[in-house]
Design a protein around this motif. Sequence first.
Motif, PDB file in Angstrom:
ATOM      1  N   LEU A  85       0.829  -1.210   0.000  1.00 59.22           N
ATOM      2  CA  LEU A  85       0.000   0.000   0.000  1.00 59.22           C
ATOM      3  C   LEU A  85       0.860   1.256   0.000  1.00 59.22           C
ATOM      4  O   LEU A  85       0.582   2.217  -0.722  1.00 59.22           O
ATOM      5  N   GLU A  86       1.916   1.253   0.782  1.00 63.00           N
ATOM      6  CA  GLU A  86       2.769   2.435   0.940  1.00 63.00           C
ATOM      7  C   GLU A  86       3.886   2.515  -0.105  1.00 63.00           C
ATOM      8  O   GLU A  86       4.725   3.405  -0.039  1.00 63.00           O
ATOM      9  N   VAL A  87       3.884   1.611  -1.065  1.00 66.78           N
ATOM     10  CA  VAL A  87       4.884   1.566  -2.135  1.00 66.78           C
ATOM     11  C   VAL A  87       6.287   1.568  -1.517  1.00 66.78           C
ATOM     12  O   VAL A  87       7.110   2.439  -1.764  1.00 66.78           O
ATOM     13  N   TYR A  88       6.508   0.542  -0.686  1.00 72.65           N
ATOM     14  CA  TYR A  88       7.780   0.386   0.006  1.00 72.65           C
ATOM     15  C   TYR A  88       8.316  -1.024  -0.204  1.00 72.65           C
ATOM     16  O   TYR A  88       7.603  -2.008   0.016  1.00 72.65           O
ATOM     17  N   PRO A  93      14.964   2.199  -4.876  1.00 73.41           N
ATOM     18  CA  PRO A  93      15.041   3.646  -5.073  1.00 73.41           C
ATOM     19  C   PRO A  93      13.727   4.264  -5.559  1.00 73.41           C
ATOM     20  O   PRO A  93      13.571   5.485  -5.526  1.00 73.41           O
ATOM     21  N   ARG A  94      12.773   3.441  -5.977  1.00 69.29           N
ATOM     22  CA  ARG A  94      11.475   3.955  -6.432  1.00 69.29           C
ATOM     23  C   ARG A  94      10.462   4.082  -5.302  1.00 69.29           C
ATOM     24  O   ARG A  94       9.318   4.472  -5.535  1.00 69.29           O
ATOM     25  N   ASN A  95      10.873   3.767  -4.072  1.00 74.65           N
ATOM     26  CA  ASN A  95       9.945   3.833  -2.946  1.00 74.65           C
ATOM     27  C   ASN A  95       9.279   5.196  -2.853  1.00 74.65           C
ATOM     28  O   ASN A  95       9.921   6.232  -3.015  1.00 74.65           O
ATOM     29  N   LEU A  96       7.993   5.167  -2.517  1.00 75.11           N
ATOM     30  CA  LEU A  96       7.264   6.390  -2.201  1.00 75.11           C
ATOM     31  C   LEU A  96       7.483   6.734  -0.732  1.00 75.11           C
ATOM     32  O   LEU A  96       7.579   7.897  -0.352  1.00 75.11           O
ATOM     33  N   TYR A  97       7.576   5.693   0.089  1.00 76.51           N
ATOM     34  CA  TYR A  97       7.807   5.825   1.529  1.00 76.51           C
ATOM     35  C   TYR A  97       8.943   4.897   1.933  1.00 76.51           C
ATOM     36  O   TYR A  97       9.260   3.945   1.222  1.00 76.51           O
ATOM     37  N   GLU A  98       9.497   5.169   3.103  1.00 71.98           N
ATOM     38  CA  GLU A  98      10.439   4.266   3.763  1.00 71.98           C
ATOM     39  C   GLU A  98       9.803   3.857   5.091  1.00 71.98           C
ATOM     40  O   GLU A  98       9.176   4.683   5.756  1.00 71.98           O
ATOM     41  N   ARG A  99       9.944   2.594   5.471  1.00 73.64           N
ATOM     42  CA  ARG A  99       9.424   2.134   6.762  1.00 73.64           C
ATOM     43  C   ARG A  99      10.564   2.204   7.771  1.00 73.64           C
ATOM     44  O   ARG A  99      11.584   1.546   7.611  1.00 73.64           O
ATOM     45  N   VAL A 100      10.365   3.030   8.806  1.00 72.88           N
ATOM     46  CA  VAL A 100      11.405   3.261   9.810  1.00 72.88           C
ATOM     47  C   VAL A 100      10.821   3.081  11.205  1.00 72.88           C
ATOM     48  O   VAL A 100       9.610   3.125  11.396  1.00 72.88           O
ATOM     49  N   VAL A 101      11.694   2.899  12.177  1.00 74.54           N
ATOM     50  CA  VAL A 101      11.272   2.786  13.573  1.00 74.54           C
ATOM     51  C   VAL A 101      11.413   4.152  14.231  1.00 74.54           C
ATOM     52  O   VAL A 101      12.469   4.787  14.146  1.00 74.54           O
ATOM     53  N   ARG A 102      10.338   4.586  14.898  1.00 76.16           N
ATOM     54  CA  ARG A 102      10.348   5.854  15.623  1.00 76.16           C
ATOM     55  C   ARG A 102       9.605   5.677  16.943  1.00 76.16           C
ATOM     56  O   ARG A 102       8.803   4.766  17.097  1.00 76.16           O
ATOM     57  N   VAL A 116       6.849   3.377  11.193  1.00 82.35           N
ATOM     58  CA  VAL A 116       6.236   4.575  10.618  1.00 82.35           C
ATOM     59  C   VAL A 116       6.671   4.650   9.161  1.00 82.35           C
ATOM     60  O   VAL A 116       7.851   4.469   8.848  1.00 82.35           O
ATOM     61  N   TYR A 117       5.714   4.921   8.283  1.00 80.48           N
ATOM     62  CA  TYR A 117       6.044   5.125   6.880  1.00 80.48           C
ATOM     63  C   TYR A 117       6.288   6.616   6.669  1.00 80.48           C
ATOM     64  O   TYR A 117       5.372   7.425   6.768  1.00 80.48           O
ATOM     65  N   VAL A 118       7.558   6.967   6.418  1.00 76.65           N
ATOM     66  CA  VAL A 118       7.949   8.359   6.172  1.00 76.65           C
ATOM     67  C   VAL A 118       8.239   8.514   4.684  1.00 76.65           C
ATOM     68  O   VAL A 118       8.658   7.569   4.017  1.00 76.65           O
TER      69      VAL A 118
END
Length: 146
Positions: A85-88, A93-102, A116-118
């Motif tokens: 869904l988040e294009v991750y 390199p084509r990602n719309l979002y990155e999934r990171v821990v926050r 979090v999808y940033v």
Amino acid sequence: MMTPEGDRLPFFVYGTLRPGERNHDVHLRGRVEAESPARLPGAVLYEGPGYPYLLEDPEGGPVRGELITALPSAYDRLLADLDVLEVYAPGDPRNLYERVVREVTLLDGTTSRAWVYVTAVRVAARLRASGAVIEGGDWGAFRSRR
């Protein structure tokens, strides 16, 4: 703060996955153990084409959303579905979002690590140059004003 890809962290959702939004029932119904209002400091929302973009900004925030704890039996499939869904995809390199821990803060003041999808760097640069900030960091309130 890094975490192995295998950690089963909750998700901080701030846009169309929030309760009452179009992707909540589609992706989360029957897969969630708990939903709690939460805030993400150091971030801002920008208007997107029917959904918000979250950009990290030490001076920004908080962004309002929910901390979603998946049912253990649904976790792996939910994670995969949200990544789509988040294009991750890790390292793409084509990602719309990155999934990171926050760290997110719940209303009682406690904190929790969460996925979090940033917004990906290439998209964030464009938004910072010419995007529209969602004042107050609340997608639901923004949508209700429109």
